[in-house]
Design an enzyme around this catalytic site. Structure first.
Site, mmCIF file in Angstrom:
data_model
loop_
_atom_site.group_PDB
_atom_site.id
_atom_site.type_symbol
_atom_site.label_atom_id
_atom_site.label_comp_id
_atom_site.label_asym_id
_atom_site.label_seq_id
_atom_site.Cartn_x
_atom_site.Cartn_y
_atom_site.Cartn_z
ATOM 1 N N GLU A 1 0.814 -1.223 0.000
ATOM 2 C CA GLU A 1 0.000 0.000 0.000
ATOM 3 C C GLU A 1 0.846 1.272 0.000
ATOM 4 O O GLU A 1 0.336 2.359 -0.286
ATOM 5 C CB GLU A 1 -0.914 0.032 1.230
ATOM 6 N N TYR B 1 -17.466 26.195 0.715
ATOM 7 C CA TYR B 1 -17.231 24.747 0.596
ATOM 8 C C TYR B 1 -16.220 24.433 -0.504
ATOM 9 O O TYR B 1 -15.549 23.405 -0.436
ATOM 10 C CB TYR B 1 -18.547 23.974 0.388
ATOM 11 N N GLU C 1 -7.433 6.608 10.734
ATOM 12 C CA GLU C 1 -7.625 7.363 11.971
ATOM 13 C C GLU C 1 -6.689 8.578 12.028
ATOM 14 O O GLU C 1 -7.099 9.684 12.418
ATOM 15 C CB GLU C 1 -7.374 6.465 13.189
ATOM 16 N N LYS D 1 -12.829 4.075 2.626
ATOM 17 C CA LYS D 1 -11.777 3.522 1.771
ATOM 18 C C LYS D 1 -12.416 2.374 0.991
ATOM 19 O O LYS D 1 -12.317 1.213 1.373
ATOM 20 C CB LYS D 1 -10.614 3.029 2.653
HETATM 21 N N1 LIG Z 1 -9.423 0.822 11.781
HETATM 22 C C1 LIG Z 1 -8.601 0.598 10.706
HETATM 23 N N2 LIG Z 1 -8.448 -0.655 10.273
HETATM 24 C C2 LIG Z 1 -7.639 -0.894 9.226
HETATM 25 C C3 LIG Z 1 -6.990 0.149 8.564
HETATM 26 C C4 LIG Z 1 -7.198 1.481 9.034
HETATM 27 O O1 LIG Z 1 -6.666 2.476 8.502
HETATM 28 N N3 LIG Z 1 -8.009 1.661 10.111
HETATM 29 N N4 LIG Z 1 -6.207 -0.128 7.484
HETATM 30 C C5 LIG Z 1 -6.019 -1.354 7.038
HETATM 31 C C6 LIG Z 1 -5.255 -1.641 5.823
HETATM 32 O O2 LIG Z 1 -4.461 -0.551 5.398
HETATM 33 C C7 LIG Z 1 -6.262 -2.075 4.771
HETATM 34 O O3 LIG Z 1 -7.015 -0.954 4.338
HETATM 35 C C8 LIG Z 1 -5.640 -2.754 3.589
HETATM 36 O O4 LIG Z 1 -6.631 -3.365 2.808
HETATM 37 C C9 LIG Z 1 -6.639 -2.516 7.701
HETATM 38 N N5 LIG Z 1 -7.479 -2.179 8.801
#
Ligand SMILES: Nc1nc2c(c(=O)[nH]1)N=C([C@H](O)[C@@H](O)CO)CN2
Length: 126
Positions: free
Chosen positions: A22, A54, A74, A99
């Site tokens: 990633e 905006y 986060e 995402k």
């Molecule tokens: N609470 C979260 N959980 C996960 C995150 C995140 O940013 N916050 N990120 C991942 C990995 O980057 C995922 O997106 C890869 O597919 C997993 N869990």
């Protein structure tokens, strides 16, 4: 403060994620924001100077997110919320960060945060 200015479906490609693969690609993020802002002066003057623009908020967020490289949603969401509140006289906000490509079996994954005087527990954008 019950007045709100909103932005929905703000799509931005960013370096985001915890895994090695990633760190070398850009992934789509989709943001929804609802911002607490008193619109009364903008309404009575009909002047953008007194409004929460905006377009300006959107461009500031796009610039920041495109240049960012956080691992966790986060961490990114916290910084976006801070920028909007610090730079745009916003007293509170709700930010949803999706995402959509992260979990192929899901329509979307992500988080929702509220900051400032946005009412706790309220989720106006769905
Ligand atoms: N609470 C979260 N959980 C996960 C995150 C995140 O940013 N916050 N990120 C991942 C990995 O980057 C995922 O997106 C890869 O597919 C997993 N869990």
């Amino acid at each position: 403060m019950s007045d709100r200015v909103f932005i929905t479906g703000l799509a931005i490609d960013a370096t985001i994620g915890v895994y090695d693969w990633e760190r070398t690609i850009k992934q789509r993020l989709v943001l929804d924001l609802e911002m607490c802002f008193d619109i009364s002066t903008a309404a009575s003057t009909d002047d953008l100077v007194h409004a929460l623009d905006y377009s300006a908020v959107s461009q500031r967020i796009i610039s920041f997110v495109e240049a960012s490289a956080y691992q966790l949603l986060e961490a990114l969401a916290e910084q976006v919320a801070r920028i909007v509140m610090d730079e745009f006289s916003v007293s509170g906000l709700m930010l949803r960060m999706n995402k959509p490509g992260a979990v192929p079996e899901a329509a979307g994954v992500g988080l929702v945060i509220t900051r400032g005087d946005y009412p706790k527990g309220e989720r106006s954008l769905g």
